[in-house]
Design a protein around this motif. Sequence first.
Motif, PDB file in Angstrom:
ATOM      1  N   TYR A 335       0.855  -1.192   0.000  1.00 16.02           N
ATOM      2  CA  TYR A 335       0.000   0.000   0.000  1.00 16.02           C
ATOM      3  C   TYR A 335       0.890   1.241   0.000  1.00 16.02           C
ATOM      4  CZ  TYR A 335      -4.024  -2.943   1.022  1.00 16.02           C
ATOM      5  OH  TYR A 335      -5.021  -3.882   0.936  1.00 16.02           O
ATOM      6  N   ALA A 336       0.297   2.384  -0.214  1.00 15.36           N
ATOM      7  CA  ALA A 336       1.045   3.650  -0.106  1.00 15.36           C
ATOM      8  C   ALA A 336       0.130   4.691   0.511  1.00 15.36           C
ATOM      9  CB  ALA A 336       1.538   4.109  -1.475  1.00 15.36           C
ATOM     10  N   ALA A 337       0.736   5.681   1.143  1.00 19.28           N
ATOM     11  CA  ALA A 337      -0.042   6.769   1.760  1.00 19.28           C
ATOM     12  C   ALA A 337       0.814   8.022   1.833  1.00 19.28           C
ATOM     13  CB  ALA A 337      -0.498   6.358   3.169  1.00 19.28           C
ATOM     14  N   GLY A 338       0.143   9.170   1.823  1.00 19.76           N
ATOM     15  CA  GLY A 338       0.847  10.442   2.002  1.00 19.76           C
ATOM     16  C   GLY A 338       1.328  11.042   0.693  1.00 19.76           C
ATOM     17  N   ASP A 339       2.299  11.944   0.821  1.00 19.08           N
ATOM     18  CA  ASP A 339       2.767  12.737  -0.324  1.00 19.08           C
ATOM     19  C   ASP A 339       3.296  11.888  -1.471  1.00 19.08           C
ATOM     20  OD1 ASP A 339       2.170  14.950   1.165  1.00 19.08           O
ATOM     21  OD2 ASP A 339       4.206  15.775   1.192  1.00 19.08           O
ATOM     22  N   VAL A 340       3.745  10.678  -1.195  1.00 22.29           N
ATOM     23  CA  VAL A 340       4.347   9.858  -2.250  1.00 22.29           C
ATOM     24  C   VAL A 340       3.320   9.398  -3.288  1.00 22.29           C
ATOM     25  CG1 VAL A 340       4.130   7.568  -1.133  1.00 22.29           C
ATOM     26  CG2 VAL A 340       6.050   8.043  -2.680  1.00 22.29           C
ATOM     27  N   CYS A 341       2.031   9.480  -2.937  1.00 20.14           N
ATOM     28  CA  CYS A 341       1.031   8.919  -3.860  1.00 20.14           C
ATOM     29  C   CYS A 341      -0.198   9.797  -4.050  1.00 20.14           C
ATOM     30  CB  CYS A 341       0.588   7.543  -3.373  1.00 20.14           C
ATOM     31  SG  CYS A 341      -0.302   7.591  -1.816  1.00 20.14           S
ATOM     32  N   PHE A 342      -0.283  10.938  -3.375  1.00 15.29           N
ATOM     33  CA  PHE A 342      -1.555  11.667  -3.370  1.00 15.29           C
ATOM     34  C   PHE A 342      -1.342  13.094  -3.860  1.00 15.29           C
ATOM     35  CE2 PHE A 342      -5.594  12.830  -0.978  1.00 15.29           C
ATOM     36  CZ  PHE A 342      -6.383  11.908  -1.644  1.00 15.29           C
ATOM     37  N   PRO A 343      -2.281  13.604  -4.680  1.00 20.56           N
ATOM     38  CA  PRO A 343      -2.089  14.977  -5.173  1.00 20.56           C
ATOM     39  C   PRO A 343      -2.283  16.041  -4.091  1.00 20.56           C
ATOM     40  CG  PRO A 343      -4.166  14.058  -5.977  1.00 20.56           C
ATOM     41  CD  PRO A 343      -3.459  12.950  -5.265  1.00 20.56           C
ATOM     42  N   TYR A 344      -3.082  15.741  -3.065  1.00 21.65           N
ATOM     43  CA  TYR A 344      -3.295  16.727  -1.996  1.00 21.65           C
ATOM     44  C   TYR A 344      -2.239  16.481  -0.917  1.00 21.65           C
ATOM     45  CZ  TYR A 344      -7.707  17.319  -4.389  1.00 21.65           C
ATOM     46  OH  TYR A 344      -8.658  17.552  -5.348  1.00 21.65           O
ATOM     47  N   LYS A 345      -1.135  17.226  -1.014  1.00 24.33           N
ATOM     48  CA  LYS A 345       0.018  16.938  -0.162  1.00 24.33           C
ATOM     49  C   LYS A 345      -0.063  17.758   1.129  1.00 24.33           C
ATOM     50  CE  LYS A 345       2.941  15.669  -4.084  1.00 24.33           C
ATOM     51  NZ  LYS A 345       2.250  14.398  -4.262  1.00 24.33           N
ATOM     52  N   PHE A 346      -0.788  17.180   2.108  1.00 20.73           N
ATOM     53  CA  PHE A 346      -0.950  17.845   3.409  1.00 20.73           C
ATOM     54  C   PHE A 346      -0.747  16.819   4.511  1.00 20.73           C
ATOM     55  CE2 PHE A 346      -4.089  19.885   0.545  1.00 20.73           C
ATOM     56  CZ  PHE A 346      -3.495  21.127   0.454  1.00 20.73           C
ATOM     57  N   THR A 347      -0.416  17.340   5.695  1.00 23.10           N
ATOM     58  CA  THR A 347      -0.263  16.470   6.850  1.00 23.10           C
ATOM     59  C   THR A 347      -1.581  15.797   7.214  1.00 23.10           C
ATOM     60  OG1 THR A 347       1.611  17.681   7.683  1.00 23.10           O
ATOM     61  CG2 THR A 347       0.301  16.505   9.314  1.00 23.10           C
ATOM     62  N   HIS A 348      -2.690  16.560   7.144  1.00 26.68           N
ATOM     63  CA  HIS A 348      -3.962  15.954   7.558  1.00 26.68           C
ATOM     64  C   HIS A 348      -4.442  14.914   6.551  1.00 26.68           C
ATOM     65  CE1 HIS A 348      -4.592  19.945   5.721  1.00 26.68           C
ATOM     66  NE2 HIS A 348      -5.576  19.368   5.045  1.00 26.68           N
ATOM     67  N   THR A 349      -4.054  15.056   5.265  1.00 30.08           N
ATOM     68  CA  THR A 349      -4.450  13.999   4.317  1.00 30.08           C
ATOM     69  C   THR A 349      -3.570  12.767   4.519  1.00 30.08           C
ATOM     70  OG1 THR A 349      -3.185  15.223   2.665  1.00 30.08           O
ATOM     71  CG2 THR A 349      -5.556  15.315   2.466  1.00 30.08           C
ATOM     72  N   ALA A 350      -2.276  13.010   4.836  1.00 27.76           N
ATOM     73  CA  ALA A 350      -1.382  11.873   5.123  1.00 27.76           C
ATOM     74  C   ALA A 350      -1.943  11.085   6.312  1.00 27.76           C
ATOM     75  CB  ALA A 350       0.029  12.375   5.427  1.00 27.76           C
ATOM     76  N   ASP A 351      -2.406  11.799   7.317  1.00 26.89           N
ATOM     77  CA  ASP A 351      -2.995  11.178   8.511  1.00 26.89           C
ATOM     78  C   ASP A 351      -4.260  10.393   8.134  1.00 26.89           C
ATOM     79  OD1 ASP A 351      -4.984  11.149  10.744  1.00 26.89           O
ATOM     80  OD2 ASP A 351      -3.370  12.089  11.879  1.00 26.89           O
ATOM     81  N   ALA A 352      -5.120  11.025   7.332  1.00 23.16           N
ATOM     82  CA  ALA A 352      -6.378  10.356   6.949  1.00 23.16           C
ATOM     83  C   ALA A 352      -6.098   9.098   6.129  1.00 23.16           C
ATOM     84  CB  ALA A 352      -7.256  11.328   6.155  1.00 23.16           C
ATOM     85  N   MET A 353      -5.098   9.181   5.256  1.00 18.86           N
ATOM     86  CA  MET A 353      -4.765   8.007   4.430  1.00 18.86           C
ATOM     87  C   MET A 353      -4.192   6.874   5.275  1.00 18.86           C
ATOM     88  SD  MET A 353      -3.288   9.378   0.843  1.00 18.86           S
ATOM     89  CE  MET A 353      -2.656  10.925   1.311  1.00 18.86           C
ATOM     90  N   ALA A 354      -3.400   7.246   6.271  1.00 17.63           N
ATOM     91  CA  ALA A 354      -2.820   6.229   7.157  1.00 17.63           C
ATOM     92  C   ALA A 354      -3.940   5.419   7.817  1.00 17.63           C
ATOM     93  CB  ALA A 354      -1.946   6.895   8.220  1.00 17.63           C
ATOM     94  N   ARG A 355      -5.004   6.108   8.222  1.00 16.68           N
ATOM     95  CA  ARG A 355      -6.130   5.420   8.877  1.00 16.68           C
ATOM     96  C   ARG A 355      -6.831   4.486   7.889  1.00 16.68           C
ATOM     97  NH1 ARG A 355      -7.347   8.837  13.659  1.00 16.68           N
ATOM     98  NH2 ARG A 355      -5.614  10.292  13.625  1.00 16.68           N
ATOM     99  N   ILE A 356      -6.885   4.902   6.629  1.00 14.51           N
ATOM    100  CA  ILE A 356      -7.494   4.045   5.603  1.00 14.51           C
ATOM    101  C   ILE A 356      -6.629   2.797   5.399  1.00 14.51           C
ATOM    102  CG2 ILE A 356      -7.954   3.891   3.110  1.00 14.51           C
ATOM    103  CD1 ILE A 356      -8.919   6.763   3.186  1.00 14.51           C
ATOM    104  N   VAL A 357      -5.317   3.007   5.324  1.00 19.42           N
ATOM    105  CA  VAL A 357      -4.400   1.884   5.074  1.00 19.42           C
ATOM    106  C   VAL A 357      -4.487   0.847   6.192  1.00 19.42           C
ATOM    107  CG1 VAL A 357      -1.945   1.255   5.065  1.00 19.42           C
ATOM    108  CG2 VAL A 357      -2.769   3.054   3.556  1.00 19.42           C
ATOM    109  N   ILE A 358      -4.551   1.325   7.432  1.00 19.46           N
ATOM    110  CA  ILE A 358      -4.611   0.373   8.555  1.00 19.46           C
ATOM    111  C   ILE A 358      -5.800  -0.565   8.366  1.00 19.46           C
ATOM    112  CG2 ILE A 358      -5.008   0.140  11.050  1.00 19.46           C
ATOM    113  CD1 ILE A 358      -3.555   2.884  11.332  1.00 19.46           C
TER     114      ILE A 358
END
Length: 509
Positions: A335-358
């Motif tokens: 899986y991937a999460a955060g700035d490496v894979c998402f166009p919206y490069k923010f801390t809160h989106t990285a956090d939200a994606m991490a929760r999805i990945v878990i």
Amino acid sequence: MGNEYKVLPRDEFNKVLENNVHPADWTNPEPAARYNLVIIGAGTAGLVTAAGAAGLGARVALVEKSLMGGDCLNVGCVPSKCLIRSARAAADVRNAGAFGVDVAGGYMVDFGKVMERMRRLRSGISVNDSARRFSEELGVDIFLGEGRFTGHDTVSVNGRTLRFKKAVITSGARAFDLPVKGLAGAGFLTNETVFSLTERPPRLAVIGAGPLGCELAQTFQRLGSKVSVIEMSPQVLSREDPDAARMVESSMVRDGVELLLSSNIKKVEKTEEGKVLSLETGGQETKLAVDEILIGVGRVPNVDGLNLETVGVRYDARSGVQVDEFLRTTNGRIYAAGDVCFPYKFTHTADAMARIVIQNALFMGRKRTSALTIPWCTYTDPEIAHVGMYETDARRAGMQVDTFTVPFSDVDRAIADGETEGMVRIHLKKGTDRILGATIVARHAGEMISEISVAMKAKLGLGALSGVIHPYPTQAEAIRKVADAYNRTKLTPGVKKIFEMILRWQRRG
Ligand SMILES: Cc1cc2nc3c(=O)[nH]c(=O)nc-3n(C[C@H](O)[C@H](O)[C@H](O)COP(=O)(O)OP(=O)(O)OC[C@H]3O[C@@H](n4cnc5c(N)ncnc54)[C@H](O)[C@@H]3O)c2cc1C
């Protein structure tokens, strides 16, 4: 392992920071036979994934080659917001006369102290992201070193092999390398070096008027540098609502920032005058001499050196690791999460994606990024905060919109605060009260936007917000005023006629 990551300047605060996020005396643990998750990169996305997964009982290895906390803690949100706060204090003192406060003898910004305050606060915050906290309190195996895939279920770090059931790529992004002739030779700053300054650059060129460029340009100007911003497009913050961007633009100009819009840089030379940029601005060739150049023109994903080809993870050098909306890469185990894979490069989106990945990686969840309601904020003064669609997005999606705007000049608290430049603008699906998006320009727009995010997330229409009592006088009342404006449109001539009839009938006595 040795600490290769000396954070400059070498003062007590940066030593505390290093000791937390890349301790020199750190010994990597003995790898477990197999991990539920191996995570590469300990920025926001990696840390949140690791903490959440370990909290649920997973065996987790987290690999970091540089500083835990990633960009946000070390060279992004945290240091920039500390400097922005000092810059706001300076601007408030400068403008104190307008509030009847006489600052006798003027004021002086001590740049060294501003930077030291930032380093002190950053080092304090760094405890949360520290190797020891993650290892001892949260039970995550921390491996300091560069991680790379070596086989279908293995990652290597410092010669050790970590076996995984699932892996997560959270390697983030870095400053875009601007291909301008002479720039490398002249030397330049990026977000990775600007927070190490100890002396104020008297003249600073900021290349790029995106969020990072605008925030730091205004900040350095307020802290006493003479700042010029060079931007290709004719508007600052080109992705934002043009009216909102114009408000920020005029505030920056009032601060004294020189905006060179519609400009291209031809070359940079180092001369006795300083670093001289040859520019083409609106068809005119000009030269600009400065002491430092700060690059703020976008971020590129960290995909090199991970050996992604070996494990069949497809990626693109500009857009990063390819993921589906479940954040699965083209290898179903990774899986991937955060700035490496998402166009919206923010801390809160990285956090939200991490929760999805878990949920998706460990528990066969089906959480989707497409279901996220994503707000963001640019922390200029005034701030621009936005959530959902812009009017242009809606049009592109073939939707018609009704737009309601309330300027802060109509809001008592903003008048009292002397902060009338700004607005709340909300877009609705035409003929309904369904909120498609909103933009707020205000000193604390980032705090205010969450009310709209909650409404959108909970599928509350704008009509519902008019029934929410907002304390008087607050700037957030502007949101209720927008809702009232919407409600008034429901008072059609037909409805008004019926009301009049009822009221006439009541008067008959
Ligand atoms: C100046 C600036 C200001 C910002 N301000 C804000 C803000 O106010 N609000 C906001 O929401 N966002 C802000 N951001 C954006 C925010 O910092 C990022 O979106 C966020 O840090 C992304 O987190 P991440 O975990 O995806 O990546 P990162 O934070 O970049 O972390 C990735 C980590 O992976 C490590 N890594 C990479 N490759 C490897 C490897 N092979 N092995 C081991 N480790 C590896 C890196 O060293 C890094 O520590 C700002 C960014 C900048 C530059």
